[in-house]
Scaffold this active site. Structure first.
Site, mmCIF file in Angstrom:
data_model
loop_
_atom_site.group_PDB
_atom_site.id
_atom_site.type_symbol
_atom_site.label_atom_id
_atom_site.label_comp_id
_atom_site.label_asym_id
_atom_site.label_seq_id
_atom_site.Cartn_x
_atom_site.Cartn_y
_atom_site.Cartn_z
ATOM 1 N N HIS A 173 -8.372 -22.186 18.469
ATOM 2 C CA HIS A 173 -8.373 -20.894 19.169
ATOM 3 C C HIS A 173 -9.443 -20.884 20.265
ATOM 4 O O HIS A 173 -9.171 -20.523 21.423
ATOM 5 C CB HIS A 173 -8.628 -19.781 18.152
ATOM 6 C CG HIS A 173 -8.739 -18.407 18.742
ATOM 7 N ND1 HIS A 173 -7.784 -17.438 18.558
ATOM 8 C CD2 HIS A 173 -9.700 -17.832 19.504
ATOM 9 C CE1 HIS A 173 -8.145 -16.339 19.182
ATOM 10 N NE2 HIS A 173 -9.314 -16.551 19.764
ATOM 11 N N GLU A 174 -10.653 -21.287 19.886
ATOM 12 C CA GLU A 174 -11.751 -21.277 20.853
ATOM 13 C C GLU A 174 -11.552 -22.316 21.953
ATOM 14 O O GLU A 174 -11.946 -22.110 23.097
ATOM 15 C CB GLU A 174 -13.083 -21.499 20.132
ATOM 16 C CG GLU A 174 -13.456 -20.400 19.160
ATOM 17 C CD GLU A 174 -13.528 -19.031 19.802
ATOM 18 O OE1 GLU A 174 -13.902 -18.942 20.994
ATOM 19 O OE2 GLU A 174 -13.189 -18.050 19.132
ATOM 20 N N HIS A 222 -9.684 -20.857 24.782
ATOM 21 C CA HIS A 222 -10.543 -20.174 25.753
ATOM 22 C C HIS A 222 -11.287 -21.191 26.624
ATOM 23 O O HIS A 222 -11.317 -21.069 27.852
ATOM 24 C CB HIS A 222 -11.583 -19.322 25.022
ATOM 25 C CG HIS A 222 -11.021 -18.151 24.285
ATOM 26 N ND1 HIS A 222 -10.186 -17.235 24.864
ATOM 27 C CD2 HIS A 222 -11.210 -17.737 23.000
ATOM 28 C CE1 HIS A 222 -9.872 -16.302 23.980
ATOM 29 N NE2 HIS A 222 -10.474 -16.592 22.839
ATOM 30 N N ASP A 242 -10.628 -10.333 22.127
ATOM 31 C CA ASP A 242 -9.955 -10.905 23.290
ATOM 32 C C ASP A 242 -9.072 -9.874 23.982
ATOM 33 O O ASP A 242 -8.967 -9.851 25.214
ATOM 34 C CB ASP A 242 -9.110 -12.109 22.862
ATOM 35 C CG ASP A 242 -9.966 -13.241 22.304
ATOM 36 O OD1 ASP A 242 -11.123 -13.372 22.744
ATOM 37 O OD2 ASP A 242 -9.482 -13.977 21.436
#
Length: 385
Positions: A78-79, A82, A174
């Site tokens: 997930h990170e 980003h 987010d």
């Protein structure tokens, strides 16, 4: 809970965890709180696995530990969504940290446009949604009541929940960043977007707390998970408040003018008693002037530390030279007098301190006290001077 921190050059964070390496060139850190996450989730999931799969106690804990590893892997992906999207648009990534409540990506500056902000914000939930869909497919394909089936099901549920929760339109989630980008695009005011998303973030925090209590009362949520989920709500509330505060402070960056904000220097010869130096300052008409120690040619070479000077008992000040409570100017961070507000904040938060030398070329023209800067940015906030 996953989030991003993208304020430029904020104060260095004191990491309590371990740097474990790099992923795609991005430093990866494990916060000490991941140990608590590992213990908590392992215990909770071990009990569930033993009941569902009729495993031994050891087998349940091993399955629980495996689930933690898979869960942290999902958070990392997930990170990375980003981080890699940010790098695609030229935003530097300082690192990814995995912690008790999920993780965060630290970037070296904010997105330059609403479009980039939106894309970077949605990249993480998009990765979680893809992982959730893949885990759902695996759950449907695997035999029921097997270890693989249960792990796939839990990963599917975890990633879908993470994606859905993070898309809620409130900072620091987010979805809050996406909302900020939308308001920014409509109003052409980034700060307005941050404030709007921050206030909605507080609503999300209250809703999360209320929902957690209801689910616990209805026995949908295990009582052991209640403190952790309430911690999530508290973290959301604090993060939203920090976003609102930062937006208000950022609006005042253009007011930062070092030529006006810096305190003037009052040089006194080396060896001057502290009491005498303070008397000269009082008689100068500028009680806010910064006392400087000058060498034989009159050039300032050191700056009296106000805290150290105040710590000297009044009776001893006639016998203590200013040199004893001064710091060399060479050891203090310097700010060029023409620096704009944004660059001043970057410099101050990259090199935290109480005083900064303000220069014009090679000349020292004044001293910036951090308390004066804080008072300018937050005039309604009480400051310790």
């Amino acid at each position: 809970m996953e989030q991003q921190t993208t304020r430029p050059s904020r104060r260095p964070q004191r990491r309590l965890g371990l740097t474990v390496g790099r992923v795609f060139g991005v430093p990866l850190h494990l916060d000490a709180s991941t140990l608590l996450l590992t213990l908590l989730v392992s215990v909770l999931y071990a009990g569930f696995a033993r009941r569902q799969l009729e495993l031994s106690q050891l087998g349940g804990y091993l399955i629980g530990l495996g689930f933690v590893v898979a869960l942290l892997g999902s958070v990392l992906l997930h990170e990375l969504g980003h981080a890699l999207t940010a790098r695609r648009f030229g935003i530097g990534v300082r690192g990814i940290t995995l912690e008790l409540l999920g993780g965060y990506t630290e970037m070296d500056r904010d997105a330059p446009t609403p479009r980039v902000d939106l894309l970077v914000s949605l990249a993480g939930p998009a990765v979680s949604a893809v992982l959730g869909a893949a885990a759902v497919a695996a759950t449907l394909a695997l035999p029921d009541r097997t270890v693989a089936d249960q792990l796939a099901f839990q990963l599917a549920a975890s990633n879908v929940i993470v994606a859905a929760f993070n898309i809620l339109p409130g900072l620091p989630l987010d979805g809050g960043r996406a909302l900020r980008a939308a308001v920014w695009a409509l109003t052409r005011d980034r700060h307005a977007g941050t404030e709007v998303a921050g206030w909605i973030g507080r609503v999300v925090a209250l809703g999360t707390a209320a929902g957690v209590v209801v689910l616990t009362v209805e026995r949908v949520l295990a009582p052991l998970a209640l403190p952790l989920m309430l911690l999530v709500a508290v973290t959301l509330w604090r993060g939203a408040g920090q976003s609102i505060r930062f937006a208000r402070i950022s609006r005042r960056f253009p007011l930062i003018d070092l030529a006006r904000l810096a305190r003037p220097l009052l040089p006194v010869p080396t060896g001057t008693p502290l009491a005498e130096a303070q008397r000269r300052r009082a008689e100068s008409g500028r009680p806010d002037a910064a006392l400087a120690v000058a060498d034989g040619s009159g050039r300032p070479v050191a700056l009296v530390d106000p805290a150290a000077a105040d710590a000297v008992p009044t009776a001893r000040r006639p016998w203590i030279a200013v040199d004893a409570v001064a710091r060399s100017l060479a050891g203090l961070p310097a700010l060029p007098v023409g620096l704009d507000g944004e660059r001043v904040m970057e410099a101050v938060q990259t090199h935290p301190g109480a005083q900064y030398v303000v220069t014009a070329g090679e000349d020292v023209v004044g001293v910036l006290h951090i308390a004066d800067l804080a008072q300018l940015l937050e005039p309604r906030r009480k400051m310790n001077t």
